[in-house]
Structures are given as C-alpha cells and as structure tokens.
Design an enzyme around this catalytic site. Structure first.
Site, PDB file in Angstrom:
ATOM      1  N   CYS A 149       4.745  -1.020  29.009  1.00 47.22           N
ATOM      2  CA  CYS A 149       3.761   0.102  28.988  1.00 47.22           C
ATOM      3  C   CYS A 149       3.354   0.902  30.348  1.00 47.22           C
ATOM      4  CB  CYS A 149       2.408  -0.445  28.702  1.00 47.22           C
ATOM      5  SG  CYS A 149       1.674  -0.631  27.093  1.00 47.22           S
TER       6      CYS A 149
ATOM      7  N   GLU B 162       3.655  -1.543  33.364  1.00 46.81           N
ATOM      8  CA  GLU B 162       4.387  -2.566  34.106  1.00 46.81           C
ATOM      9  C   GLU B 162       5.905  -2.412  34.863  1.00 46.81           C
ATOM     10  OE1 GLU B 162       3.562  -3.890  30.577  1.00 46.81           O
ATOM     11  OE2 GLU B 162       3.540  -2.271  30.851  1.00 46.81           O
TER      12      GLU B 162
END
Length: 793
Positions: free
Chosen positions: A438, A440
């Site tokens: 997502c 990170e």
C-alpha cells in the site's frame, strides 16, 4: 449485463485484456499436488531449506505451461489466466472453505468436484496438522488468541508468508547462472573449523543454488514450448513472435537481459518464482521500474530495434500478466483485514536516481501511458514525486488520477528517503528505496520489511472506558485500569489508555516474534534470499535475518476515529462539562438511541481532526506519538527492530465491526477511519485544512502513512482543476506528508453503482492503498467510501 469497455493500444492488447478481465477466477490445485509429492520424496532426507528449494524445482519442472495466442510476455502461476494456486503448507483449507470460495457472491473462485476430491484425499490428510497456520495457532498464548478473536489486532502471517520486498537494479545486471557463481564462491569460503553456523549456511546456500536451477528450468521449458508452437504455426507473423519468445528464453533468466524485451521477461519470471515459492504478503514488485528499464530502452531505440510503440505494447502485455494473477484465497480474519484479491504488486515511477538527480525518463511516461490506457486495478501503480521532477510529470500523473479510478497514488520522494535514513539506512540504499504494497517504505533489494498485522487503536480505547472489559462480549481482556467514571482528569484516563496499549502491544509483539521464529525454522525462502542483498554473503535466509536490513512493522488503524474519540471525551466531559462520563458510556452502550442531544454534541459541536484545529490535532499527535514510541525499536527475531505504518487495507471495516458505538458519535459496527484520513464527514474546512492536520503527524518517523481524499469530477476539471490538484500534492509534500491518493467520483454515481452494479461494471475506486472494482466490495466498505467527505477548492 453491461459490456466491459475494451482497452489497450491495439487489437492484441484488447484481446489479452479481455481474456484477463472476463475469465472467471478458479482454484488451481496442481501446485499443492506437486508440492505434496516433493515433500513425500524429500522430507527427512535433506535440510529444510533444501526441501523448500526442491519443492520449487519440482513444481517448475512439471507444472502445465501456458502461452496464450497473442502473448509476448510468457509465464503464469497456474494453468491459465486467473488461476489461484493454494499453499497448503501455509493454510490447509477445509472443504467448507473450498465451498465458500466457490459459492460466495463477491470475488468467488470456481472449485470443481475434482478439486474437492484432491483436497479431501491428498491435501488435507498430509497438510492439516503441519500447516503454518496450525503451528502458529498452537503456539499462541490464550491472551493472544482472545485479543486476536476480539479484533484488537490481526496477524498477517497466519495464512501468508512474510512479504514486502522489492527488486533492485541487480536483477537486470545478473542472470541466475551469475547468482549461482556467487553462491559457489560463498560455499567455498565457509569455515567449518571456526564457524559453528557453517553447516546451516551450507544447507541454505545449497538451497539457493537449487532455487536458481528451478527458475532456469522454467525459462528453458517456456523456450521449448514456444519453439514447438512456432513449428506448427501457419501464421508467419505469430511464428516469428514465438521464435522471438524462444530466443528471449535462451538468454533469460539464465543470463542477464540484453534488451528491453528481455528485461521485462526477466522480471516476470522472477515475479512468478517469488510468488510461487511461498505466497508472500504483497507480491514481489519491480522497484524503480522506469529507471531499471531506461538504459535498455535508450540502447534499443538508438540501435533501431525498438520503437516507443513497441515498448508500450510490451508494457501493456506485462500489465495483463499482473492482472492475470489473483491473490491466493484467504479465509477468516485474514479475509476481513484484506478483502481484496489484488496482489499488491506496486510499480514505483519517477523519484530520483541513486545519484540524487531527477529520476524521470521516457520509460516513466510510457508507464503512465500504459497505466492510463489499461485502467487495471493490478498492478498497484504509483508515482514518486520529488522536488527535482518536472511539473509536466506531476501534471500527467494528475491527469490520470482525476479520471477517477484511483491510480496513480502519489508518494513523496524526499520523505521516503528521510524515513529510511531515520531508520538507519545508508543514503545510497535510501535513494534506491521506495514504497510497496500500500504505502510501506523499504530499501529495495536490501530489506525484509515484514508486516506483522494491524492494531486497533480505537478498540483499545473502548476497552479502557470499560476497565479492560470488551463490551461486545463481556470478557475481561485488558488489565483493570479503573472505572472511567472515577477518573477526575483527562490525564488519569490517558494513563489508563496507555497501560492498555502497552498490554496489548506486549501480547502482539511476543506472538509476532514466535511467528517469525517459526517461519525461519519451517518456511525458509531460498529463491527470495538469492535476490535480497547480503543473504548469499551471510549464508542466511531472508526469513531468518539474512537481508541487509530486517524490519518488522505493526500498522496502526483508526487515526481519525481515536483522535475524535479523545477530543469528544476531553472536550465534553473534562474541559466543558457538557456531559458526564456515565452519560457518554450509557449513550455508547445504547448506540446513541434516545441520546440524540449528546449525539449532536459529539458529532457537530466538538473539535474534529482534519480541520487544522489544534485541539483535536494535538490529540491525534499525542496518541500517534505514544503508539510510535511504544513500538519503535523493539527487537524482532531477525536482528532488526519494529516500526509503525499507519494504514488499514480493509481492516478499518473489520475493526469497526467488532466495536460498539464510539464517543465521537460513530455508531456500533460502523467502520473506523481509514489510514490517517479524518473520520467521514468530520473534515469540513476543505482539503488544505486536511493536509495541515495530517502534516502535524511526524511522517518521517514512520514506515508509511496513507491519506485518501475525495473530489467530484467538477472540482478538478480543466486546467485550473489540474493545477489545484498538483499544487495540493506539492504543498502536502513540502510539509513532509508521505502519501496522498484520490477518489474522483460523485456520491450519486456511487449510489447508482451500488443499486445497479451490472451497469457500473467498470467503476473502479480507491479503497485504501489499492484500487478495486466498486462492485466487488462488500456493502459496508461501499458505504464507507460513499460517506467520505467530498472536498472542493
């Protein structure tokens, strides 16, 4: 049924995309069968790392191959597009699970009677008692199981392997014969006289070499199949294409790629091998793909063997390949925390070079054009925006984003680099890092940054208000930190909340450390270890700390909700006496029915996070800082430490479902806020106020934050709207914001799509760190997206 719009630059791509998007996903059992065969042949006769490598080799040596009629890039995880292999070594599905996969109305997988028979007669008898899921749950304490069941936290590795890793430029500079030579030298350097780990290192290095053999076997088999197909092909154009595929497979993956075409094929074979080896959380990603492919593109175009259109066609073929691979099936809490079946391959485009210069090149724009034309929810494409990037690049990305399907997401290059530096990476490694999954952040090719699960900050506050008792079940889950009605000051309530946070983080981290140890022992990943810098030199597996950097990450969920809950209590109970604690708790228990005055008070007359109001924003910062400090620096089992991310995937829906009403007026079972976004409807002062509030969080101490914004198409229309959008991104990034993404769709459109899903089959929305078809979302998640605030400039 509404017809899916045909997309693609030419007829070939349109045909390939049509097959990919219209084929019904199905369970693919061949991997499970061949894996079971390999275990029965080799288990107990070789070391565990060698066994795992032999599983991959056995599968790639015997799996059924597929080359589609129009394909230029070859390789499938299964027997056909939309095949979903199972991984019984991780999660051995019951027959009930298999029926549920087949029968559910949203994102189902066809399961045949033959599949059920294989599962019942071959897979379950062998794997039921030896899967990692069984090992993990058997190893957890009663406290962990109770907290897990209550939705206080989740565990990523309960059904998936350790994930989150990304390729580096090394992938395009070496072939797997070169990796084998590196392994041979490492084996020759082992010191059996003085190094007590020499034998373990030997086993691991042998396994890495076998894993290299496995992928080379796969490449050779595809080359042979392409030649066989060419021999019987009567279409001269297709025959030449098949012979070119075969010629590519003569070079890659055994040798380093020589052309743009071969570089893409190299990546794809590698992607298949990583995601076949174990099913990691968040599929392998190609890193700075534009920068890695740029030199190949320049050489090939200068040599006259590649045109821009040909490069775009190959890129669009690769996009289809990504979409062909649904994430393997999930059940239980794992399905609730991540209900999507996109596999989170994330393409980083733009940013800066390893030398610190502007990283945008012609391939960057080819990727943007591909993304724009294909409009597929997978891969999960993003752009890194640096101060050094041209405005043209930012505006082109905004042009695509305002079309309303949720891609690309926007990431702040300077923030990413500082985050990695703050986490102890070198400048060289930080510049080559970026985002995967997502949002990170990791050091590409050098880091195992493994997600451990989500942490429900609002739920822990709920327990605090009820003296450690879960009001959903009546169970005493947390420590007895005092009755909320007895706290005379907000500071006393805060002290109780922090004790509850500490208690559940201790339980979570203890469990995660055990799980990491189990994976290091039973589920090494020798192929992924080959690709990750320092694993070969150390003779150590990726799952056991072989990477240069070894990070564990816990994701905080519900930032907006917990900030507004704290604000509601502090403002109304302690600061202004608008209600008593007893009145607030009673209203929560009764879902605010009969408490309309109080509901209006906490919803409409209380400071809210997301409005550039320091009262609420400071409480956001207070809880964030405590969570950050309580997690960061804790040691993991791989020689690294824990960090935090602030993102939810779809866990904010699940986390809200296990809660009663909240002090801020959120009703029972409704989703908590997603990412670091404000609560739905709470942000009333426009998007600039939102980014000001969000920027009060110290993003640079995290491993990633996620911010969603929603606009109607009219707000970002025309050149003025485009410039407003670009300026909002630049402004947020100047304030060290990590990430921002957009839904550009009106409420009425979403409501119509909810009523008539077949008429809106192509409608894609941004959920959290990914996009998905609106029709594939459960109704609570659809409602949550509909209720997000529509912003305007």
């Amino acid at each position: 049924m509404a017809k899916t719009k045909e997309r693609g630059m030419n007829d070939r791509i349109r045909r390939l995309r049509k097959i990919s998007t219209e084929t019904q996903p199905h369970i693919y059992m061949e991997r499970a069968v061949l894996e079971t065969e390999a275990y029965q042949m080799y288990e107990g006769k070789v070391s565990v790392p060698e066994l795992r490598a032999l599983v991959l080799k056995h599968f790639f040596s015997h799996k059924k191959l597929y080359i589609g009629e129009d394909e230029l890039i070859v390789g499938e995880k299964g027997d056909y597009p939309q095949s979903a292999p199972t991984f019984p070594e991780l999660c051995c599905h019951t027959l009930e699970d298999m029926h549920n996969m087949n029968d559910r109305s949203v994102v189902n997988f066809t399961v045949t009677e033959d599949d059920l028979k294989i599962q019942e007669e071959q897979i379950i008898p062998y794997w039921e008692d030896r899967s990692m899921r069984r090992r993990i749950l058997d190893s957890m304490t009663p406290e962990w199981k109770e907290a897990y069941a209550a939705g206080i936290f989740t565990e990523f590795m309960e059904q998936r392997g350790p994930g989150h890793t990304v390729g580096s430029v090394k992938l395009y500079e070496k072939g797997y014969l070169d990796y084998q030579e590196d392994i041979r030298q490492a084996l020759a350097a082992l010191d059996f006289q003085h190094d007590p780990e020499a034998l373990n290192k030997r086993d691991q290095l042998n396994a890495m070499s076998i894993a290299c053999e496995a992928i080379m076997i796969l490449g050779k088999r595809y080359g042979e199949l392409a030649r066989q197909m060419a021999d019987s092909c009567t279409d001269e154009v297709r025959r030449k294409e098949l012979l070119q595929i075969a010629a590519n497979c003569d070079i890659v993956p055994a040798h380093k790629p020589e052309t743009f075409y071969q570089a893409i094929q190299t990546y794809w074979f590698t992607h298949l091998a990583v995601t076949t080896e174990l099913n990691p959380w968040d599929a392998y990603s190609p890193g700075h793909f534009d920068q890695h492919l740029g030199p190949f593109y320049e050489r090939d175009t200068e040599a006259g063997i590649l045109t821009r259109d040909q490069a775009l066609e190959l890129m669009e073929c690769l996009w289809v390949k990504f979409y062909n691979q649904p994430a393997p099936p999930k059940v239980g809490v794992t399905l609730k925390e991540s209900s999507t079946y996109t596999d989170f391959a994330n393409i980083n485009t733009g940013g800066i070079t390893p030398e610190g210069e502007d990283g945008v090149n012609e391939v960057s724009y080819i990727i943007l054009d591909c993304m724009d034309e294909m409009q597929l929810v997978q891969p999960n494409s993003n752009v890194q925006i640096s101060r050094k990037n041209p405005r043209r690049f930012l505006k082109r990305a905004c042009e695509i984003a305002r079309k309303g399907w949720g891609q690309p997401a926007f990431y702040n290059t300077e923030a990413i680099i500082q985050e990695l530096l703050n986490a102890g990476k070198t400048l060289e490694d930080a510049r080559q890092g970026g985002c995967s999954g997502c949002v990170e952040t990791g050091a590409f090719g050098n880091e195992a940054y493994i997600l451990q699960g989500y942490f429900n900050l609002p739920k822990v506050f709920e327990l605090t208000l009820f003296n450690g008792v879960d009001p959903m079940t009546g169970k005493q889950l947390g420590p007895r930190t005092g009755e909320a009605k007895d706290f005379q000051t907000f500071d006393q309530l805060w002290e109780a909340y922090t004790k509850q946070i500490d208690h559940f983080l201790d339980i979570k981290v203890r469990g995660s450390n055990v799980i990491e140890s189990l994976y290091a022992k039973y589920m090494p990943v020798p192929f992924l270890s080959v690709l990750t810098n320092d694993c070969i030199a150390a003779g150590k597996d990726y799952n056991a700390g072989g990477a240069r950097y070894n990070t564990s990450v816990i994701q905080g969920v519900g930032t907006g909700t917990i900030a507004d809950c704290l604000s509601a209590v502090k403002y109304n109970v302690y600061d202004h006496g608008n209600c008593t604690m007893e009145e607030l708790l009673a209203a929560m228990k009764e879902d605010f029915r009969g408490h309309e005055r109080l509901l209006n008070l906490v919803r409409s007359h209380t400071p809210k996070y997301g409005n550039d109001d320091d009262y609420a924003d400071n409480l956001m910062r207070k809880v964030f800082n405590y969570f950050l400090d309580s997690v960061s620096g804790r040691p993991n089992m791989r020689g690294g430490t824990y960090r935090v991310d602030m993102l939810p995937t779809t866990c904010h829906v699940y986390f809200g479902d296990v809660m009663i009403a909240s002090p801020n007026g959120r009703l029972a079972h409704k989703p908590v806020s997603e990412g670091i976004s404000p609560e739905k409807g709470a942000d009333r002062n426009g998007p600039t106020a939102v980014i000001k509030s969000c920027a009060k969080m110290d993003h640079l101490k995290t491993g990633g934050t996620l911010l969603n914004q929603k606009f109607t198409p009219q707000v970002v229309a025309g050149e003025e709207g485009l410039n407003h959008m670009a300026d909002l991104i630049r402004t947020y990034f100047d304030m060290d914001g990590h990430h921002i993404q957009f839904n550009v769709v009106g409420r009425e459109t979403l409501l119509a799509a909810q009523r008539n899903p077949e008429e809106y089959r192509d409608l894609i929305v941004r959920v959290a760190g990914y996009s998905d078809y609106f029709r594939n979302l459960d109704k609570p998640l659809q409602d949550e997206i509909i209720e997000r605030t529509e912003q305007g400039f």
